[in-house]
Design an enzyme around this catalytic site. Structure first.
Site, mmCIF file in Angstrom:
data_model
loop_
_atom_site.group_PDB
_atom_site.id
_atom_site.type_symbol
_atom_site.label_atom_id
_atom_site.label_comp_id
_atom_site.label_asym_id
_atom_site.label_seq_id
_atom_site.Cartn_x
_atom_site.Cartn_y
_atom_site.Cartn_z
ATOM 1 C CB SER A 69 -0.914 0.007 1.221
ATOM 2 O OG SER A 69 -1.672 -1.180 1.265
HETATM 3 N N1 SAM Z 1 -0.269 -5.332 4.117
HETATM 4 C C1 SAM Z 1 0.472 -5.650 2.913
HETATM 5 C C2 SAM Z 1 1.858 -5.068 2.928
HETATM 6 O O1 SAM Z 1 2.218 -4.384 3.893
HETATM 7 O O2 SAM Z 1 2.596 -5.349 1.980
HETATM 8 C C3 SAM Z 1 -0.252 -5.263 1.640
HETATM 9 C C4 SAM Z 1 -1.480 -6.071 1.455
HETATM 10 S S1 SAM Z 1 -2.051 -6.206 -0.193
HETATM 11 C C5 SAM Z 1 -2.755 -4.637 -0.472
HETATM 12 C C6 SAM Z 1 -3.426 -7.290 0.110
HETATM 13 C C7 SAM Z 1 -3.024 -8.713 0.442
HETATM 14 O O3 SAM Z 1 -4.174 -9.416 0.900
HETATM 15 C C8 SAM Z 1 -2.502 -9.493 -0.766
HETATM 16 O O4 SAM Z 1 -1.237 -10.006 -0.489
HETATM 17 C C9 SAM Z 1 -3.542 -10.605 -0.941
HETATM 18 O O5 SAM Z 1 -3.008 -11.813 -1.418
HETATM 19 C C10 SAM Z 1 -4.063 -10.750 0.482
HETATM 20 N N2 SAM Z 1 -5.377 -11.377 0.625
HETATM 21 C C11 SAM Z 1 -6.479 -11.229 -0.145
HETATM 22 N N3 SAM Z 1 -7.486 -11.974 0.338
HETATM 23 C C12 SAM Z 1 -7.009 -12.609 1.458
HETATM 24 C C13 SAM Z 1 -7.574 -13.511 2.418
HETATM 25 N N4 SAM Z 1 -8.843 -13.935 2.356
HETATM 26 N N5 SAM Z 1 -6.788 -13.930 3.419
HETATM 27 C C14 SAM Z 1 -5.503 -13.537 3.530
HETATM 28 N N6 SAM Z 1 -4.905 -12.698 2.655
HETATM 29 C C15 SAM Z 1 -5.664 -12.234 1.642
#
Ligand code: SAM
Length: 227
Positions: A69
């Site tokens: 993000s």
């Molecule tokens: N917080 C992260 C960072 O600091 O790099 C960025 C997060 S990114 C915007 C969103 C993440 O959520 C992705 O890696 C995606 O694979 C994960 N994601 C999506 N659905 C999910 C779920 N049901 N459970 C766990 N992770 C999930």
């Protein structure tokens, strides 16, 4: 006039500038949040070809169509979360591990769930390289939370959801705070939910755009259309 390009800033100087121009300038004031961001080398959480853009004012691509993000959004959500030194924190959506690294400086124990194994493994390496030891990463569907470690004082979801997953509401401690982007696949609002007894009070704040939360209580995998 010199025709040389300016030297790139040292990472610590680049972080100071990012905090002043992108984060403090937009109203983030919590000193613990600002210190944690200042101490965290964002470039360590990026693929080598994107490390040069680590302190730019935007989200950046990770593998598998996912993103780290925008620094301001990380700061904004972390400030809303209001983590105290005794809190147990859950993050859903580990991605690169950057948000985990920030939270790890604010709380004694952080749990984070990532559905894509390769991202979880890279995040594990990123956190180990920086010797961050108070974070536990789990694979799987984070919309179901981590019942075995609940209740959590704070829950942060870093992917966009159509609503607050019921399991996360249930696993939030009494008096706890949950921060999550809620909306359509195209645009969301960062929502803060506070739990008091059985009641959850929600308030919306900033418009934003996150990648989708995919899981039993998020979007379905077949809803995901690559853009
Ligand atoms: N917080 C992260 C960072 O600091 O790099 C960025 C997060 S990114 C915007 C969103 C993440 O959520 C992705 O890696 C995606 O694979 C994960 N994601 C999506 N659905 C999910 C779920 N049901 N459970 C766990 N992770 C999930």
């Amino acid at each position: 006039m010199s025709d040389h390009l300016p030297e790139p800033l040292e990472p610590i100087a680049a972080r100071r500038k990012m905090i002043e121009q992108q984060i403090r300038a937009r109203g983030i004031r919590n000193p613990r949040v600002l210190d944690a961001i200042l101490s965290t080398p964002r470039e360590e959480f990026l693929p080598p070809e994107r490390q040069g853009a680590a302190y730019e004012d935007r989200a950046l691509a990770l593998a598998h169509g996912q993103t780290i993000s925008q620094p301001f959004i990380v700061a904004y959500m972390t400030e809303l979360l209001d983590v105290q030194p005794h809190h147990r924190v859950l993050e859903v959506g580990t991605g690169s591990g950057y948000q985990c690294a920030i939270l790890a400086q604010l709380a004694p124990r952080v749990y984070s769930i990532e559905r894509i194994d390769e991202l979880r493994l890279r995040a594990t390496e990123n956190l180990a390289r920086l010797d961050i030891r108070n974070v536990e990463l789990y694979g799987g569907d984070g919309t179901l939370g981590l019942p075995e470690f609940a209740p959590f004082d704070r829950i942060i979801v870093t992917a966009a959801s159509p609503s607050i997953p019921e399991a996360l509401k249930y696993q939030l401690a009494d008096g706890g705070v949950l921060v999550i982007p809620i909306g359509t696949a195209q645009e969301q609002t960062i929502v803060v939910a506070r739990k008091s007894g059985e009641r959850l009070t929600e308030s919306g704040s900033l418009p934003c755009r996150f990648v989708k939360l995919i899981g039993r209580e998020g979007w379905r995998e077949e809803d995901v259309v690559e853009e």
